[in-house]
Design an enzyme around this catalytic site. Sequence first.
Site, mmCIF file in Angstrom:
data_model
loop_
_atom_site.group_PDB
_atom_site.id
_atom_site.type_symbol
_atom_site.label_atom_id
_atom_site.label_comp_id
_atom_site.label_asym_id
_atom_site.label_seq_id
_atom_site.Cartn_x
_atom_site.Cartn_y
_atom_site.Cartn_z
ATOM 1 N N TRP A 144 -1.594 -0.472 15.666
ATOM 2 C CA TRP A 144 -0.630 0.443 15.060
ATOM 3 C C TRP A 144 -0.698 1.776 15.809
ATOM 4 O O TRP A 144 -1.784 2.324 16.002
ATOM 5 C CB TRP A 144 -0.976 0.622 13.582
ATOM 6 C CG TRP A 144 -0.072 1.516 12.813
ATOM 7 C CD1 TRP A 144 1.291 1.502 12.796
ATOM 8 C CD2 TRP A 144 -0.474 2.561 11.909
ATOM 9 N NE1 TRP A 144 1.775 2.468 11.948
ATOM 10 C CE2 TRP A 144 0.717 3.138 11.390
ATOM 11 C CE3 TRP A 144 -1.703 3.064 11.491
ATOM 12 C CZ2 TRP A 144 0.693 4.177 10.475
ATOM 13 C CZ3 TRP A 144 -1.721 4.102 10.582
ATOM 14 C CH2 TRP A 144 -0.539 4.659 10.071
ATOM 15 N N ASP A 225 -9.049 -1.600 8.202
ATOM 16 C CA ASP A 225 -7.737 -1.164 7.733
ATOM 17 C C ASP A 225 -7.089 -2.370 7.058
ATOM 18 O O ASP A 225 -6.652 -3.313 7.714
ATOM 19 C CB ASP A 225 -6.887 -0.678 8.909
ATOM 20 C CG ASP A 225 -5.557 -0.093 8.458
ATOM 21 O OD1 ASP A 225 -5.299 -0.065 7.238
ATOM 22 O OD2 ASP A 225 -4.769 0.326 9.323
ATOM 23 N N LYS A 260 2.594 -1.597 0.727
ATOM 24 C CA LYS A 260 3.291 -2.827 1.085
ATOM 25 C C LYS A 260 3.228 -3.857 -0.029
ATOM 26 O O LYS A 260 4.251 -4.412 -0.434
ATOM 27 C CB LYS A 260 2.716 -3.418 2.376
ATOM 28 C CG LYS A 260 3.033 -2.614 3.623
ATOM 29 C CD LYS A 260 2.098 -1.446 3.811
ATOM 30 C CE LYS A 260 2.359 -0.710 5.114
ATOM 31 N NZ LYS A 260 1.503 0.496 5.235
#
Length: 406
Positions: A144, A225, A260
């Site tokens: 990312w 993460d 999300k």
Amino acid sequence: MITTEQTRTSAAAPGSLFGALERQPADALLRLIGLYRQDQRPHKIDLGVGVYRNDAGETPVMRAIKAAEHRLADTQATKAYLGPEGDERFVELLAPIVFGSVKAADPCLTGVQTPGGTGALRLGAELVARGAGRPTVWIGTPTWPNHAPIFREAGLAVRSHPFFDPATGTIDFAAMIAALDQAKVGDVVLLHGCCHNPTGAELTQAQWTDLITLLTERRLIPFVDLAYQGLGRGLDADAATTRALLEAVPEAIVAYSCDKNFGLYRDRVGALWVKAADDGRTAAVRDNLLVLARSLWSMPPDHGAAAVREILEDGVLEAAWKDELEEMRTRIAGLRAELARAEPRLAALADQGGMFAMLPLSREAVLALRTDHGIYMADSGRINIAGLRSETIAGFVAAIAAHLQR
């Protein structure tokens, strides 16, 4: 009217606070969003922005969230500040979903609410920067795009290691292990807990076992993460790696996002957990987390976390949330399977997980697809699979077929 020459003179003036500042490049994804919005073609496809979309191309408020918000509107008695730790009940209820009921009660584990997964990453980075030895943070490539800047802005050194080979569409595990073998004791290794962004590729169980062995033997600190739990293989399956890591290593950090899997993108809901080496150090870890949080954002926003708490405190709402999350996961997996069937060179997508995949496309091909077909994706070839629908897959595959590099 200020002229360019006046601007230059002002910028160079002695004592100017901002005179040394330089223009910064626009964020590539935000620029892509703007280009997509300006495109008037009705058949355009947005595969850039990383949000879940349903069959209608919408990112709706989840049904369980909407019900929880109605309940909050009717019963919430105050909008007074939370403390720096945020909604402690939210963190308490979320922990068993992430770690399992037994590990969630570990006295070596402490957690706080954060503004989204990004806030959790930054808080964790600041904690690492306060730790002993100023460790280097190792990050796989690609990753990312915001990962490295978050750690660098906390004053930490960042080194990359190989992870994904776009030419083969597979993880280069041997190169990854060889690079991490150079890390020094106490260094931090950033890991995607599931649903790798941007590639969708995941280590096998055997590879995870080897990686955990290396982390343990070299005394490296995993920083996980975990941003997409439930959107890959399922809630428990997506957390299995994180749970195994915390069982094996004495210290670990886990940044978590509810943006999300609860659809709370704009409400910025997350948490950070830290596992200390023993329960005698947990209090000091927590004290430092709270001091850092106080300086970063003072108090985290309440609304989204309160909605999650309402869901997790109510068995009916929790079951409804899990059902809807499974619908989302199944839709993504189905789109992956359709892409793999439609184009043999995309066969690897069926074995990957989560919303993202990285296609073997050159930057020139990405630009041509944008210009000629109204297909918008990151310049790297990373796509958000949830931006597709069954009826758009055939046209999408036909458009990219001539450009695929393998």
